[in-house]
Motif scaffolding. Structure first.
Motif, PDB file in Angstrom:
ATOM      1  N   UNK A 277      -5.316   8.538   5.770  1.00 10.25           N
ATOM      2  CA  UNK A 277      -6.325   8.840   4.754  1.00 10.25           C
ATOM      3  C   UNK A 277      -6.029   8.096   3.457  1.00 10.25           C
ATOM      4  N   UNK A 278      -4.755   8.034   3.078  1.00  9.52           N
ATOM      5  CA  UNK A 278      -4.392   7.333   1.838  1.00  9.52           C
ATOM      6  C   UNK A 278      -4.603   5.830   1.969  1.00  9.52           C
ATOM      7  N   UNK A 279      -4.414   5.305   3.165  1.00  7.36           N
ATOM      8  CA  UNK A 279      -4.754   3.900   3.391  1.00  7.36           C
ATOM      9  C   UNK A 279      -6.244   3.681   3.105  1.00  7.36           C
ATOM     10  N   UNK A 280      -7.084   4.580   3.592  1.00  7.27           N
ATOM     11  CA  UNK A 280      -8.525   4.469   3.365  1.00  7.27           C
ATOM     12  C   UNK A 280      -8.898   4.652   1.907  1.00  7.27           C
ATOM     13  N   UNK A 281      -7.989   5.269   1.133  1.00  3.38           N
ATOM     14  CA  UNK A 281      -8.174   5.399  -0.316  1.00  3.38           C
ATOM     15  C   UNK A 281      -7.605   4.197  -1.066  1.00  3.38           C
ATOM     16  N   UNK A 282      -7.297   3.139  -0.319  1.00  4.24           N
ATOM     17  CA  UNK A 282      -6.809   1.869  -0.867  1.00  4.24           C
ATOM     18  C   UNK A 282      -5.400   1.971  -1.444  1.00  4.24           C
ATOM     19  N   UNK A 283      -4.617   2.910  -0.909  1.00  5.91           N
ATOM     20  CA  UNK A 283      -3.216   3.007  -1.319  1.00  5.91           C
ATOM     21  C   UNK A 283      -2.370   2.099  -0.429  1.00  5.91           C
ATOM     22  N   UNK A 284      -1.237   1.694  -0.948  1.00  7.77           N
ATOM     23  CA  UNK A 284      -0.291   0.866  -0.213  1.00  7.77           C
ATOM     24  C   UNK A 284       0.835   1.767   0.285  1.00  7.77           C
ATOM     25  N   UNK A 285       1.124   1.720   1.572  1.00 10.99           N
ATOM     26  CA  UNK A 285       2.150   2.588   2.162  1.00 10.99           C
ATOM     27  C   UNK A 285       3.207   1.748   2.859  1.00 10.99           C
TER      28      UNK A 285
ATOM     29  N   UNK B 163       0.042  -5.008   0.398  1.00 12.45           N
ATOM     30  CA  UNK B 163      -1.108  -4.958  -0.491  1.00 12.45           C
ATOM     31  C   UNK B 163      -1.815  -3.609  -0.403  1.00 12.45           C
ATOM     32  N   UNK B 164      -2.687  -3.299  -1.363  1.00  4.92           N
ATOM     33  CA  UNK B 164      -3.453  -2.055  -1.311  1.00  4.92           C
ATOM     34  C   UNK B 164      -4.262  -1.946  -0.026  1.00  4.92           C
ATOM     35  N   UNK B 165      -4.378  -0.714   0.505  1.00  2.00           N
ATOM     36  CA  UNK B 165      -5.121  -0.492   1.728  1.00  2.00           C
ATOM     37  C   UNK B 165      -4.392  -0.953   2.971  1.00  2.00           C
ATOM     38  N   UNK B 166      -3.058  -1.030   2.891  1.00  6.11           N
ATOM     39  CA  UNK B 166      -2.268  -1.545   4.007  1.00  6.11           C
ATOM     40  C   UNK B 166      -1.084  -0.618   4.276  1.00  6.11           C
ATOM     41  N   UNK B 167      -0.826  -0.363   5.552  1.00  4.76           N
ATOM     42  CA  UNK B 167       0.367   0.377   5.964  1.00  4.76           C
ATOM     43  C   UNK B 167       1.328  -0.625   6.585  1.00  4.76           C
ATOM     44  N   UNK B 168       2.470  -0.784   5.941  1.00  2.51           N
ATOM     45  CA  UNK B 168       3.486  -1.718   6.425  1.00  2.51           C
ATOM     46  C   UNK B 168       4.640  -0.917   7.008  1.00  2.51           C
ATOM     47  N   UNK B 169       4.887  -1.102   8.296  1.00  3.51           N
ATOM     48  CA  UNK B 169       5.948  -0.374   8.972  1.00  3.51           C
ATOM     49  C   UNK B 169       7.254  -1.145   8.947  1.00  3.51           C
ATOM     50  N   UNK B 170       8.315  -0.464   8.516  1.00  6.77           N
ATOM     51  CA  UNK B 170       9.661  -1.033   8.559  1.00  6.77           C
ATOM     52  C   UNK B 170      10.362  -0.382   9.744  1.00  6.77           C
ATOM     53  N   UNK B 171      10.576  -1.128  10.811  1.00  6.37           N
ATOM     54  CA  UNK B 171      11.089  -0.573  12.058  1.00  6.37           C
ATOM     55  C   UNK B 171      12.479  -1.091  12.365  1.00  6.37           C
TER      56      UNK B 171
END
Length: 250
Positions: free
Chosen positions: A186-194, A34-42
């Protein structure tokens, strides 16, 4: 919202002139981001991370399953989706005979960013990634860190909502790696989804909100770093991974 639903990718490999085998690079993978979330694929090399990210970014088609981004699918809305995403891999190739500035201009024009907005955006990006010292050098003359900063900078020009980053810091020095990690936060704080794929467990533990561990094409666990460590009774994600796969053996 980005939704990965039952993604499976099958490949066929020749083992000699007559015989071939099939194998699954990814096997029934599902998750949401979702927006504002960093999802790690490990996962380790060969786990299926790159194949999965290529499918999510629309570069590769799955054998089975669907990708939905903002309630759109690639079959009906490919152009609209690709305007909202940015894809970066650790070995992305850039045009070697142009400068970072020319590359950023080219990318902005490709995404039809208005000229006045584009110039302001390029200036902001250049400062964000400390590109100005080599802004007008040919890309072929850049160091590895400068090259990767230029590569990730091009992803910002069209102001995407979704970042799909595959081994973005692989092989980089500590300064270049930190520049990229600071950008991601920073992009997470800008409500981007990573969506962030890496085999650097410690790096993921520091920046990711949610972790999806993959091994041999399958999800072996999902959760926050804290939840996974609690589940495996370990103190770090590296040990957690080995606890889940049963040690260091293949």
């Amino acid at each position: 919202m980005l939704e990965v639903k039952n993604i499976t990718k099958e490949f066929t490999k020749k083992i000699n002139k007559k015989d071939k085998i099939t194998f699954l690079a990814d096997d029934n993978i599902s998750f949401k981001a979702k927006p504002g979330e960093i999802v790690g694929i490990l996962g380790p090399n060969g786990a299926g991370k790159t194949t999965l990210l290529r499918i999510i970014s629309g570069i590769m088609e799955p054998t089975k399953g669907t990708i939905t981004i903002d309630n759109m699918n690639y079959q009906d809305n490919e152009i609209e989706i690709k305007k909202q995403i940015a894809y970066l891999s650790g070995n992305t190739k850039l045009y070697k005979d142009i400068s970072p500035y020319e590359l950023l201009q080219m990318c902005g024009n490709y995404y039809e960013v208005p000229k006045d907005i584009l110039e302001e955006r390029i200036n902001n990006i250049v400062d964000k990634f400390d590109i100005r010292p080599f802004l007008h050098q040919k890309i072929e003359n850049l160091s590895t860190g400068q090259y990767q900063r230029t590569s990730i900078a091009r992803c910002l020009v069209h102001n995407p909502k979704y970042y799909i980053l595959d081994e973005a810091t692989s092989g980089l020095d500590i300064i270049s790696s930190q520049v990229i990690l600071d950008f991601i936060k920073a992009e997470k704080n800008n409500n981007k989804c990573i969506i962030y794929s890496t085999h650097y467990m410690e790096e993921a533990e520091n920046i990711c909100d949610k972790i999806i561990m993959i091994n041999k094409g399958q999800i072996i666990t999902t959760g926050t770093p804290k939840e996974i460590k609690k589940q495996t009774k370990t103190t770090n994600l590296r040990d957690a991974f080995f606890a889940l796969v049963g040690g260091y053996h293949e």
